[in-house]
Design a protein around this motif. Structure first.
Motif, short mmCIF file in Angstrom:
data_model
loop_
_atom_site.label_atom_id
_atom_site.label_comp_id
_atom_site.label_asym_id
_atom_site.label_seq_id
_atom_site.Cartn_x
_atom_site.Cartn_y
_atom_site.Cartn_z
N ARG A 1 0.84 -1.20 0.00
CA ARG A 1 0.00 0.00 0.00
C ARG A 1 0.87 1.24 0.00
O ARG A 1 2.04 1.20 0.36
CB ARG A 1 -0.93 0.01 1.23
CG ARG A 1 -1.91 -1.15 1.28
CD ARG A 1 -2.73 -1.12 2.54
NE ARG A 1 -3.58 -2.30 2.66
CZ ARG A 1 -4.34 -2.56 3.72
NH1 ARG A 1 -4.35 -1.73 4.75
NH2 ARG A 1 -5.08 -3.66 3.73
N ARG A 2 0.24 2.34 -0.37
CA ARG A 2 0.91 3.64 -0.36
C ARG A 2 0.42 4.45 0.84
O ARG A 2 -0.78 4.56 1.07
CB ARG A 2 0.63 4.42 -1.65
CG ARG A 2 1.40 5.74 -1.76
CD ARG A 2 1.06 6.44 -3.08
NE ARG A 2 1.90 7.59 -3.31
CZ ARG A 2 1.66 8.82 -2.86
NH1 ARG A 2 0.57 9.03 -2.13
NH2 ARG A 2 2.48 9.82 -3.11
N GLY A 3 1.36 5.02 1.60
CA GLY A 3 1.01 5.82 2.76
C GLY A 3 0.57 7.22 2.38
O GLY A 3 0.64 7.65 1.22
N THR A 4 0.11 7.96 3.38
CA THR A 4 -0.40 9.32 3.15
C THR A 4 0.71 10.29 2.76
O THR A 4 0.45 11.31 2.14
CB THR A 4 -1.11 9.83 4.41
OG1 THR A 4 -0.20 9.76 5.53
CG2 THR A 4 -2.33 8.98 4.72
N LYS A 5 1.95 9.99 3.14
CA LYS A 5 3.07 10.88 2.84
C LYS A 5 3.96 10.33 1.74
O LYS A 5 5.12 10.71 1.62
CB LYS A 5 3.88 11.13 4.10
CG LYS A 5 3.10 11.84 5.20
CD LYS A 5 3.97 12.10 6.42
CE LYS A 5 3.19 12.82 7.51
NZ LYS A 5 4.03 13.08 8.72
#
Length: 737
Positions: free
Chosen positions: A176-180
């Motif tokens: 997954r890709r994080g918020t930052k």
């Protein structure tokens, strides 16, 4: 007589033979002594490949030598041989091999010593033997075999350790890709206490799970580059009883961390921030040269420089002032670091141009640089001047002229204007302006003094402006003209524009309720009336004589007769009103302006009012306007910083002296807003509630009939002011349309 003569001849022949023997002996002794003076020389190096992946190097000398001193280094892998009293007869100092694990070797002389450095790809077992006039170095494969056996031992140990761990399983692998923007690898484990080894190898992150199984659906490579994270590839594979997960970063600038909780192993790879990258750059080792080892006692510094020159293939020029000896022992250090420390120990400095390094005392280097600067100044004074006509497209040519003269272009409310530096004139409408800073400008429009570091022109350079065509005429050297052209090309750009829209919303809500009573006697002939008065003839109604607490301007009234006699009545009139109002006023000023340029838009009226002074009564005016004043600044990220002043004035109610009041509403602030977003700058909410009772003393307190001597007034007023702002950066496509 003949006998004597014959004896004389015999004696002469013996003397001549003896002289010849002496001459031949002297010549022979000279040759022997010359050969002894020349000493032993390294004449050739031979390479022989042996069985068993071994390699033999044979160093052949011109005479017998003793066994050299031998030592080695692990990192970098090198074997060093020191020969005393031996010279080098090889054509070149560095010789490339690239065979049998040998990269190259150096043969460097220092005084009466010859050092041979053998560079290896990896350290292996070696043996040095002396046979007659040859020194033989044999490199065998025992070292590689030892490392292979160690590797097998490690694998065996891990297998034995894995057998002691209960079998584990990986249920799922997700990314997954994080918020930052960080990449998160999620590995779901059957056992929360799964043993995992995390390490970094060759720029990749490797996770190793002991005695672990993996479903065949997850044994694959996953390309995750489209997630826009620092991770480009994830590979999961089986290796015996182990599972390996290899993460390939997209670039080298990253940081990673891992943690395990609730049966989920999370590996997070995040990009390095600007502060971390700057800290990494500051902590980076400044020396990048190839590593070497030096071990000398009381050696001349010029000899050390010669060794470094031979090792680096650089041309090192030492000044005649470079003298002295030193003792050094440097093990596995970069050569540029070794050179710096050698120079610092003797007060030396270097100056490098290409592959040539000049080493001299610091004072000599400084003097050399000063002389070079002076020669450059002389050459600059003698360089011919050229004239260039530069067309300015978006800015004012006067502004660039001021920059060339060393003055900043003055900013008036964000818009760039001329700074007022003097010119010497120009064609077609160029004009002279007053000097903004007389210390930095002169009447000819050129640089004021040679020591003025603010001017971009040379001492002989000039710059004038043709305002009719907005052209900058510069006369200077070729080098300065090139720099000026680059500067103008960088700064003469189209300024972006911003549309600022403001909404001023005023909401008003009012409620008023009034209930009153009129109670008195009247002359009438009727018994009942509705509408505010009793009786049919309103002209004969007698005003109340008991109480007058009626509502002002009532919307409804109820009148009735309480008693009748002798053509007079005792009447009662109940009056009532109720106001319920809602209003909303919206003002929507808009203004378009350039980046960092102040804009003002307003609309309104001028309200007259009287002023009384000793000169009499005068009529003056006040402004009642809606105005929007803004100075925008577009940031590199696309947001807009604005200095705002929004104002709305409206005429109010008349005062007791007949003057008209002025209601003002304004806000002044600085705010940063994203392009196209709308925010509330501020608001004012006012609420007023009143409840008043008017009554006749004593009578209002009477039971049952006291309400006829009272009047009640209830009012509730609410006002709210909201100011919205919306900036929109005008795109190039919109400007074209």
């Amino acid at each position: 007589m003949n006998i004597k003569q014959g004896g004389f001849c015999m004696s002469f022949l013996k003397q001549w033979s003896l002289l010849r023997v002496l001459l031949l002996s002297t010549l022979l002794l000279g040759q022997v002594s010359l050969a002894a003076a020349e000493g032993v020389v390294l004449s050739a190096v031979d390479f022989n490949a042996l069985s068993g992946d071994n390699l033999q190097l044979s160093f052949e000398m011109t005479g017998n030598v003793v066994k050299p001193k031998v030592f080695h280094t692990d990192n970098p892998a090198r074997i060093v041989l020191d020969f005393d009293g031996v010279k080098s007869g090889l054509k070149q100092k560095k010789n490339v091999v690239n065979a049998g694990g040998i990269n190259s070797f150096f043969a460097v002389e220092s005084g009466d010593r010859l050092r041979v450095v053998i560079n290896l790809l990896k350290l292996v077992a070696y043996d040095v033997k002396l046979i007659d006039n040859r020194v033989i170095v044999t490199l065998n494969s025992s070292g590689r075999m030892a490392r292979d056996s160690h590797k097998k031992l490690t694998e065996k140990t891990l297998t034995q350790f894995a057998s002691l761990i209960p079998e584990q399983a990986i249920n799922k692998i997700d990314f997954r890709r994080g918020t930052k923007g960080e990449g998160r690898l999620l590995i779901y484990l059957s056992n929360p206490n799964t043993v995992v080894n995390t390490q970094e190898k060759a720029g990749k992150i490797e996770l190793s799970f002991l005695n672990t199984t993996l479903a065949p659906a997850y044994v694959k490579k996953m390309d995750v580059l489209d997630f826009a994270t620092p991770v480009s590839m994830i590979e999961a594979k089986k290796s015996g009883s182990r599972v390996k997960v290899i993460i390939t970063p997209a670039n080298v600038d990253y940081a990673y961390s891992s943690f395990q909780a609730d049966g989920v192993l999370t590996l997070e790879v995040r990009p390095i921030s600007t502060a971390e990258e700057e800290e990494k750059r500051r902590n980076k080792f400044p020396y990048i040269g190839e590593r070497l080892s030096l071990n000398f006692q009381d050696i001349e510094i010029r000899s050390v420089l010669q060794i470094l020159a031979d090792f680096t293939d650089l041309n090192i020029l030492a000044s005649d002032s470079v003298t002295g000896n030193l003792t050094l022992r440097l093990n596995d250090v970069p050569w540029d670091q070794a050179l710096d420390f050698v120079m610092k120990s003797k007060g030396l400095a270097k100056r490098q141009a290409g592959n040539v390094i000049l080493v001299a005392p610091t004072a000599e280097i400084r003097k050399l640089e000063e002389e070079e600067i002076e020669s450059q100044k002389v050459a600059k004074r003698l360089e011919p001047l050229k004239t260039e006509y530069i067309q300015i497209n978006y800015a004012k040519a006067e502004n660039f002229r001021n920059i060339l003269l060393g003055n900043s272009s003055i900013s008036a409310d964000g818009c760039t204007v001329s700074a007022g530096a003097s010119t010497s004139g120009g064609s077609g409408g160029s004009s002279s302006t007053s000097s903004f800073n007389s210390s930095n400008n002169n009447s000819s429009g050129n640089r004021g003094s040679e020591d003025d570091n603010f001017s971009l022109l040379s001492q002989r350079g000039t710059a004038i402006v043709d305002s009719r065509t907005n052209t900058l005429i510069v006369k200077d050297t070729s080098k300065n003209l090139e720099e000026i052209s680059k500067m103008i090309q960088l700064l003469d750009r189209q300024v972006r524009q911003v549309l600022i829209e403001a909404r001023i919303v005023i909401a008003e809500e009012g409620f008023a309720q009034e209930l009153g009573v009129k109670f008195g006697a009247a002359y009438t002939g009727g018994d009942f009336a509705i509408g505010g008065s009793t009786g049919g003839d309103t002209a004969n109604v007698v005003g109340p004589i008991f109480s007058n607490l009626a509502a002002s301007n009532p919307y409804g009234a109820l009148g009735m007769t309480l008693a009748d006699g002798a053509n007079y009545v005792l009447n009662l009139e109940i009056t009532a009103l109720q106001d319920d109002s809602k209003a909303e006023f919206v003002s929507n000023p808009k203004v378009l302006t350039s980046d960092r340029c102040k804009a003002l838009i307003e609309q309104g009226n001028e309200i007259p009012y009287k002023t009384v002074s000793q000169d009499g009564t005068n009529i003056e005016f006040k402004d009642a306007k809606i105005s929007l004043e803004v100075t925008p600044q577009i940031t590199p990220s696309g947001s807009v910083i604005m200095e705002l002043k929004v104002k709305k004035d409206t005429p109010g109610a008349f005062q007791n002296d007949g003057q008209l009041a002025l209601s003002t509403r304004s806000v002044e602030t600085s705010v940063r807003i994203e392009d196209g977003e709308t925010v509330v700058l501020g608001g004012v909410f006012e609420s007023e509630s009143r409840n008043s009772i008017s009554s006749v003393p004593w009578f209002s307190d009477l039971p049952l009939v006291g309400w006829m001597f009272r009047k009640t007034v209830d009012s509730d007023t609410k006002n709210e002011l909201l100011i919205f702002i919306t900036p929109k950066v005008v795109k190039d496509s919109m400007r074209m349309r």
